[in-house]
Write an enzyme that holds these catalytic residues in place. Structure first.
Site, PDB file in Angstrom:
ATOM      1  N   MET A   1      20.210 -24.942  68.665  1.00 47.19           N
ATOM      2  CA  MET A   1      19.050 -25.084  69.560  1.00 47.19           C
ATOM      3  C   MET A   1      19.306 -24.331  70.864  1.00 47.19           C
ATOM      4  SD  MET A   1      16.112 -26.588  69.316  1.00 47.19           S
ATOM      5  CE  MET A   1      14.955 -27.848  69.896  1.00 47.19           C
ATOM      6  N   GLY A   2      19.469 -23.015  70.730  1.00 46.54           N
ATOM      7  CA  GLY A   2      19.518 -22.157  71.924  1.00 46.54           C
ATOM      8  C   GLY A   2      18.080 -21.835  72.319  1.00 46.54           C
TER       9      GLY A   2
ATOM     10  N   ILE B   1      16.154 -19.415  71.419  1.00 45.15           N
ATOM     11  CA  ILE B   1      15.251 -19.050  70.312  1.00 45.15           C
ATOM     12  C   ILE B   1      14.903 -20.303  69.504  1.00 45.15           C
ATOM     13  CG2 ILE B   1      14.872 -17.546  68.314  1.00 45.15           C
ATOM     14  CD1 ILE B   1      16.962 -15.613  69.501  1.00 45.15           C
TER      15      ILE B   1
ATOM     16  N   SER C   1      19.114 -15.815  61.812  1.00 46.13           N
ATOM     17  CA  SER C   1      20.210 -15.689  62.783  1.00 46.13           C
ATOM     18  C   SER C   1      21.217 -14.643  62.313  1.00 46.13           C
ATOM     19  CB  SER C   1      20.861 -17.049  63.022  1.00 46.13           C
ATOM     20  OG  SER C   1      21.313 -17.650  61.816  1.00 46.13           O
ATOM     21  N   ARG C   2      22.169 -15.056  61.494  1.00 51.10           N
ATOM     22  CA  ARG C   2      23.121 -14.113  60.902  1.00 51.10           C
ATOM     23  C   ARG C   2      23.381 -14.532  59.461  1.00 51.10           C
ATOM     24  NH1 ARG C   2      21.925 -11.198  64.331  1.00 51.10           N
ATOM     25  NH2 ARG C   2      23.205 -10.169  65.917  1.00 51.10           N
TER      26      ARG C   2
ATOM     27  N   GLU D   1      24.626  -6.282  55.290  1.00 51.98           N
ATOM     28  CA  GLU D   1      23.361  -5.534  55.390  1.00 51.98           C
ATOM     29  C   GLU D   1      23.640  -4.034  55.378  1.00 51.98           C
ATOM     30  OE1 GLU D   1      21.625  -7.052  58.980  1.00 51.98           O
ATOM     31  OE2 GLU D   1      21.275  -9.026  58.103  1.00 51.98           O
TER      32      GLU D   1
ATOM     33  N   HIS E   1      16.032  -7.740  58.422  1.00 59.32           N
ATOM     34  CA  HIS E   1      16.553  -8.027  59.778  1.00 59.32           C
ATOM     35  C   HIS E   1      15.633  -7.462  60.869  1.00 59.32           C
ATOM     36  CE1 HIS E   1      20.517  -8.848  62.122  1.00 59.32           C
ATOM     37  NE2 HIS E   1      19.452  -9.125  62.870  1.00 59.32           N
TER      38      HIS E   1
HETATM   39  C1  DGY Z   1      19.966  -9.988  67.665  1.00 58.84           C
HETATM   40  O1  DGY Z   1      19.498  -9.686  68.755  1.00 58.84           O
HETATM   41  O2  DGY Z   1      21.079 -10.505  67.536  1.00 58.84           O
HETATM   42  C2  DGY Z   1      19.121  -9.690  66.511  1.00 58.84           C
HETATM   43  O3  DGY Z   1      19.681 -10.079  65.322  1.00 58.84           O
HETATM   44  C3  DGY Z   1      18.745  -8.219  66.525  1.00 58.84           C
HETATM   45  O4  DGY Z   1      17.585  -8.080  65.782  1.00 58.84           O
END
Ligand code: DGY
Length: 322
Positions: A156-157, A159, A238-239, A268, A287
């Site tokens: 919960m940052g 974003i 996210s990742r 990726e 992405h």
């Molecule tokens: C980020 O800013 O980390 C995003 O994944 C880039 O799209």
């Protein structure tokens, strides 16, 4: 005296880069869609005082050992798992990222991906593209409701909070899991803190907004998917590295969860032969979380500003702390 060199690892708009050219010699990898090869980066970094980098560039000990003049790496992303920040710190290299400027844009995409996955929008588009629409029928492409369901945000940052804000417009119950509690978000958004186990068990949409770290690597695994409802969806913007992709594939195949919306992958780029991209119940994107023209311009400008500040001996606007 020769101007200090700023190396830009991908082609960026001239208007943005021109902000640097008065005081610095800017060298740029002139490709838009091909990352700078490792050996070229290693060579260029030997002369550079600053690098404006992409998340596709790796800065590990081996690369950093070549960087005898380097003062700053300005990463065009909020995530910086491509950079060994500790190794940078020990060499006096400042690392910066691009938080805040991409928050709302990334939250828009995340919520759009959630909607697209639940309502099977890409599959439905394909029906027309492939001339498969024969008649209206009551359960054709019947998806899952989003409104009044439970969203569970892991990480919960800023974003995560922006995604929660969007969820309030859909009258969703909002759960979140985070390293520390967010009393303001709880009050403002009506979000409730939950343990990871509780969040997984109760959510209709589990949304990962986690950074990739040693602690989060592979944390969405078979055990996590086993805890989720059979009707639930997993959304990741996210990742990719936070997910055990083989476990996710199996969980969807075995109908332990209903599907997934994925904007990110462990390695990726992926192609149509990636197992997850072959599942109907997966919406896979390349992405694009923060990819709008305005936001990418803002991210690039922030990198430029950070570089200028560090090379002028000032604090950057958005330093990364180890
Ligand atoms: C980020 O800013 O980390 C995003 O994944 C880039 O799209």
């Amino acid at each position: 005296m020769a101007k200090p060199i700023v190396y830009v690892t991908r082609k960026l708009p001239t208007e943005i880069i021109s902000e640097l050219t008065e005081k610095y010699q800017v060298k740029m990898w002139e490709e838009e869609e091909v990352p700078v090869p490792g050996d070229v980066l290693m060579k260029e970094i030997t002369q550079a005082s600053a690098v404006l980098s992409m998340l596709t560039d790796t800065f590990d000990e081996e690369v950093l050992n070549m960087a005898s003049q380097l003062k700053v790496i300005a990463n065009l992303a909020v995530g910086y798992d491509n950079i060994d920040v500790k190794a940078c710190e020990s060499r006096g290299i400042t690392v910066t990222n691009t938080p805040d400027v991409l928050t709302e844009t990334t939250a828009d995409l995340t919520f759009g991906l959630l909607l697209a996955t639940a309502r099977r929008i890409p599959e439905s588009v394909d029906i027309i593209r492939n001339d498969q629409w024969k008649t209206w029928s009551p359960y054709m492409m019947a998806g899952s409701d989003v409104h009044q369901k439970t969203i569970g945000i892991v990480g919960m940052g800023a974003i995560g909070e922006a995604v929660a804000k969007r969820a309030t417009g859909f009258d969703m119950d909002i759960l979140y899991h985070n390293r520390n509690r967010k009393p303001k978000a709880e009050e403002k958004l009506g979000a409730s803190y939950a343990s990871l186990e509780e969040l997984l068990a109760k959510s209709d949409f589990v949304v990962s907004m986690l950074p990739l770290t040693k602690e989060t690597k592979g944390m969405f695994d078979a055990q996590a998917f086993d805890r989720m409802k059979q009707s639930a969806f997993f959304i990741n913007a996210s990742r990719g590295g936070v997910v055990n992709e083989a476990d996710l594939y199996q969980a969807i195949k075995d109908e332990k969860i209903r599907g997934a919306g994925l904007d990110v992958f462990a390695n990726e780029p992926i192609g149509s032969n990636h197992p997850l991209a072959q599942l109907d119940r997966v919406v896979a994107l390349p992405h694009i979380g923060s990819s709008t023209v305005d936001t990418r311009n803002r991210m690039a400008m922030l990198c430029v500003e950070n570089i200028k500040r560090v090379l002028d001996g000032m604090e950057p606007l958005t330093p990364v702390k180890n």
